[in-house]
Enzyme design. Structure first.
Site, PDB file in Angstrom:
ATOM      1  N   THR A   7      11.091   5.497  12.647  1.00 35.64           N
ATOM      2  CA  THR A   7       9.677   4.988  13.034  1.00 35.64           C
ATOM      3  C   THR A   7       9.518   3.858  11.947  1.00 35.64           C
ATOM      4  O   THR A   7      10.044   3.849  10.996  1.00 35.64           O
ATOM      5  CB  THR A   7       8.546   5.870  13.024  1.00 35.64           C
ATOM      6  N   ASP A   8       8.364   3.362  12.305  1.00 34.31           N
ATOM      7  CA  ASP A   8       7.589   2.445  11.165  1.00 34.31           C
ATOM      8  C   ASP A   8       7.066   3.485  10.131  1.00 34.31           C
ATOM      9  O   ASP A   8       6.662   4.399  10.542  1.00 34.31           O
ATOM     10  CB  ASP A   8       6.833   1.410  11.762  1.00 34.31           C
ATOM     11  N   CYS A   9       6.742   2.962   9.030  1.00 36.53           N
ATOM     12  CA  CYS A   9       6.035   3.838   7.951  1.00 36.53           C
ATOM     13  C   CYS A   9       4.857   4.538   8.439  1.00 36.53           C
ATOM     14  O   CYS A   9       3.901   3.533   8.831  1.00 36.53           O
ATOM     15  CB  CYS A   9       5.800   3.041   6.806  1.00 36.53           C
ATOM     16  N   GLY A  10       4.677   5.757   8.628  1.00 35.38           N
ATOM     17  CA  GLY A  10       3.311   6.317   9.148  1.00 35.38           C
ATOM     18  C   GLY A  10       3.386   6.275  10.515  1.00 35.38           C
ATOM     19  O   GLY A  10       1.890   6.644  10.864  1.00 35.38           O
ATOM     20  N   ALA A  11       4.129   5.918  11.420  1.00 39.09           N
ATOM     21  CA  ALA A  11       3.752   5.967  12.802  1.00 39.09           C
ATOM     22  C   ALA A  11       3.458   7.157  13.344  1.00 39.09           C
ATOM     23  O   ALA A  11       2.551   7.153  14.462  1.00 39.09           O
ATOM     24  CB  ALA A  11       5.097   5.048  13.619  1.00 39.09           C
TER      25      ALA A  11
END
Length: 138
Positions: A7-11
């Site tokens: 995922t993207d950071c913190g998704a």
């Protein structure tokens, strides 16, 4: 088969907010893993919520096993868990950095990683004077 999805950071944590509004971290982790994500990059929401998600019946351990297998296989293939003395790439010298061969390999990998868009409406290419906006919750 030789890829993992991050995922993207913190998704995963972001799934708790608009527009998804997952009711819990466990639900968000289940949605992410069920949607194909193997790793929650830059956050621990998914990893901390997986055990509870299994306990709540949102996921089964086989799904987690499959994600971890996809995630760790490249690390094992790269020798990340081997003794440093036995890993060939640790013996590479500075002359290998940014070599012509590696530039060519990088270029070919970039070509293979491109995403092709279906242009059935003839939208692309955009006219040079066009202005676009990319909108989203972040």
């Amino acid at each position: 088969p030789d890829a993992h999805i991050t995922t993207d950071c913190g998704a995963v944590a972001n799934l708790r907010g608009e527009p998804v509004n997952a009711p819990s971290d466990e639900a968000a982790a289940s949605m992410a893993l069920g949607g194909g994500a193997d790793i929650d990059m830059g956050d621990t929401t998914m990893s901390y919520a997986l055990e509870s998600a299994v306990d709540e019946g949102l996921l089964d351990e086989a799904q987690i096993d499959a994600a971890w297998t996809r995630s760790f296989t490249p690390l094992f293939k790269a020798g990340r868990f081997d003794s440093v003395d036995s890993i060939e790439w640790t013996k590479l010298g500075k002359e290998s950095l940014n070599s012509e061969l590696h530039q060519q390999i990088s270029y070919e990998a970039a070509l293979q990683g491109q995403v092709l868009l279906k242009n059935s409406a003839g939208t692309l290419p955009l006219p040079k004077a066009s202005k676009i906006a990319v909108l989203g919750p972040m």
